[in-house]
Motif scaffolding. Structure first.
Motif, PDB file in Angstrom:
ATOM      1  N   VAL A  48       0.852  -1.189   0.000  1.00 47.34           N
ATOM      2  CA  VAL A  48       0.000   0.000   0.000  1.00 47.34           C
ATOM      3  C   VAL A  48       0.885   1.235   0.000  1.00 47.34           C
ATOM      4  O   VAL A  48       1.785   1.363   0.831  1.00 47.34           O
ATOM      5  N   LEU A  49       0.628   2.140  -0.943  1.00 54.77           N
ATOM      6  CA  LEU A  49       1.350   3.405  -1.034  1.00 54.77           C
ATOM      7  C   LEU A  49       0.553   4.449  -0.269  1.00 54.77           C
ATOM      8  O   LEU A  49      -0.575   4.787  -0.641  1.00 54.77           O
ATOM      9  N   LYS A  50       1.117   4.927   0.839  1.00 53.18           N
ATOM     10  CA  LYS A  50       0.443   5.906   1.695  1.00 53.18           C
ATOM     11  C   LYS A  50       0.552   7.294   1.075  1.00 53.18           C
ATOM     12  O   LYS A  50       1.385   7.544   0.213  1.00 53.18           O
ATOM     13  N   ARG A  51      -0.286   8.220   1.551  1.00 49.56           N
ATOM     14  CA  ARG A  51      -0.249   9.598   1.037  1.00 49.56           C
ATOM     15  C   ARG A  51       1.092  10.258   1.287  1.00 49.56           C
ATOM     16  O   ARG A  51       1.517  11.123   0.527  1.00 49.56           O
ATOM     17  N   SER A  52       1.763   9.859   2.358  1.00 45.74           N
ATOM     18  CA  SER A  52       3.062  10.444   2.694  1.00 45.74           C
ATOM     19  C   SER A  52       4.166   9.983   1.746  1.00 45.74           C
ATOM     20  O   SER A  52       5.271  10.507   1.786  1.00 45.74           O
ATOM     21  N   GLY A  53       3.874   8.977   0.941  1.00 48.89           N
ATOM     22  CA  GLY A  53       4.879   8.420   0.037  1.00 48.89           C
ATOM     23  C   GLY A  53       5.483   7.135   0.565  1.00 48.89           C
ATOM     24  O   GLY A  53       6.155   6.409  -0.160  1.00 48.89           O
ATOM     25  N   ALA A  54       5.263   6.841   1.838  1.00 44.12           N
ATOM     26  CA  ALA A  54       5.767   5.606   2.431  1.00 44.12           C
ATOM     27  C   ALA A  54       4.953   4.420   1.921  1.00 44.12           C
ATOM     28  O   ALA A  54       3.801   4.579   1.502  1.00 44.12           O
ATOM     29  N   SER A  97      -1.715  -5.071  -9.950  1.00 44.74           N
ATOM     30  CA  SER A  97      -0.583  -4.248  -9.563  1.00 44.74           C
ATOM     31  C   SER A  97      -0.105  -4.656  -8.173  1.00 44.74           C
ATOM     32  O   SER A  97      -0.920  -4.903  -7.286  1.00 44.74           O
ATOM     33  N   ALA A  98       1.199  -4.696  -7.988  1.00 43.55           N
ATOM     34  CA  ALA A  98       1.745  -5.067  -6.684  1.00 43.55           C
ATOM     35  C   ALA A  98       1.695  -3.892  -5.708  1.00 43.55           C
ATOM     36  O   ALA A  98       1.770  -4.083  -4.504  1.00 43.55           O
ATOM     37  N   GLU A  99       1.548  -2.673  -6.238  1.00 45.05           N
ATOM     38  CA  GLU A  99       1.496  -1.482  -5.391  1.00 45.05           C
ATOM     39  C   GLU A  99       0.147  -0.794  -5.590  1.00 45.05           C
ATOM     40  O   GLU A  99      -0.249  -0.508  -6.713  1.00 45.05           O
ATOM     41  N   VAL A 100      -0.550  -0.562  -4.481  1.00 45.10           N
ATOM     42  CA  VAL A 100      -1.892   0.006  -4.523  1.00 45.10           C
ATOM     43  C   VAL A 100      -1.920   1.259  -3.661  1.00 45.10           C
ATOM     44  O   VAL A 100      -1.414   1.244  -2.531  1.00 45.10           O
ATOM     45  N   ALA A 101      -2.492   2.331  -4.173  1.00 41.90           N
ATOM     46  CA  ALA A 101      -2.621   3.561  -3.389  1.00 41.90           C
ATOM     47  C   ALA A 101      -3.614   3.339  -2.251  1.00 41.90           C
ATOM     48  O   ALA A 101      -4.594   2.600  -2.402  1.00 41.90           O
TER      49      ALA A 101
END
Length: 154
Positions: A48-54, A97-101
């Protein structure tokens, strides 16, 4: 891949199969040192891609915990929440996708929650979508009514 029996680092893949849902690969392996066989299951790590970019790994229980709060006092069982969590994870994995917002996780929760319990859905949506006024609630309720016309009592 280390052999789970002798810890030798050289193993050979004998057979690979994609699981029924396509979300994992089952591999039959053999250690070249002790010649014992074992099975591994490889699964895509969902991040999970957090709003902070982490970034952080997707944790189904964390998503369910937020929904649990919205369901407090509602006729929703732990089994219902577990199924909802599985549905959310499945829909995110099927996106490929392996990365999800983080925003997409919330959106993936809204659909099955709406089907599970409309009051819990309104509670969750009001926080997730940051409702500012009663008009926001009224608009959402109007959409719910449009999708499910009220039936006459009895």
């Amino acid at each position: 891949m280390h052999c789970p029996f002798c810890r030798h680092t050289d193993t050979r893949v004998l057979d690979s199969r994609v699981s029924d849902d396509g979300g994992s690969i089952r591999r039959r392996r053999m250690c070249s040192d002790c010649e014992r066989r074992f099975t591994t299951i490889e699964q895509m790590q969902l991040v999970v891609l957090k709003r902070s970019g982490a970034t952080e790994p997707f944790v189904r229980e964390k998503a369910v915990a937020g929904v649990r709060a919205a369901c407090k006092g509602r006729p929703v069982s732990e089994d219902d929440l577990a199924r909802l969590g599985q549905d959310v994870e499945d829909s995110l994995r099927l996106a490929g996708s392996a990365e999800v917002a983080a925003h997409e996780v919330g959106m993936a929760i809204l659909r099955p929650l709406r089907e599970l319990d409309e009051v819990a859905y309104l509670r969750f949506a009001s926080v997730y979508r940051a409702f500012d006024s009663a008009d926001d609630f009224a608009k959402e309720i109007a959409e719910l009514r449009a999708d499910h016309p009220t039936q006459p009592p009895g």
